[in-house]
Design a protein around this motif. Structure first.
Motif: not given
Length: 123
Positions: A102-109, A78-84, A113-118
């Protein structure tokens, strides 16, 4: 005789009223069932996301220069996307929370987590 005719007329009107009422009740029940089915489909769409349903599939480049495909995670992940926005005070205040996520997501396979900066300055 006149009273019998009047009684039959009243019975006919009552019978027609009952038939119309039953028809209306059936129609209301059908409408309620259709609304519940639409609500369930909407709920299922939000609880069971599919590729591209919430985020259009989009090719992007990460800050490290790697190709990233948003809206279509690898199978089983799964992807968790953060648009900010970099000028939004709320967005900036939420960065520590997103860093923890993001740290939690990095600990899982199975989660990325993907951040998209606007940034309007770069638009």
């Amino acid at each position: 005789m006149n009273e019998t005719r009047h009684t039959r007329w009243i019975q006919a009107v009552l019978m027609i009223t009952v038939v119309i009422s039953v028809g209306l009740l059936v129609r209301v029940a059908q409408g309620k069932q259709a609304a519940e089915e639409r609500e369930q489909r909407l709920f299922d769409r939000t609880q069971n996301p599919r590729a591209g349903i919430h985020v259009p599939i989009y090719e992007a480049t990460s800050s490290a220069g790697e190709a990233v495909r948003l809206g279509q995670p690898e199978p089983g992940t799964r992807q968790v996307l953060l648009f900010f926005n970099t000028t939004c005070p709320y967005c900036l205040n939420s960065v520590p929370t997103w860093n923890a996520l993001t740290d939690l997501a990095d600990s899982r396979d199975d989660v990325t987590a993907i951040g998209v900066a606007l940034d309007p300055r770069q638009a």
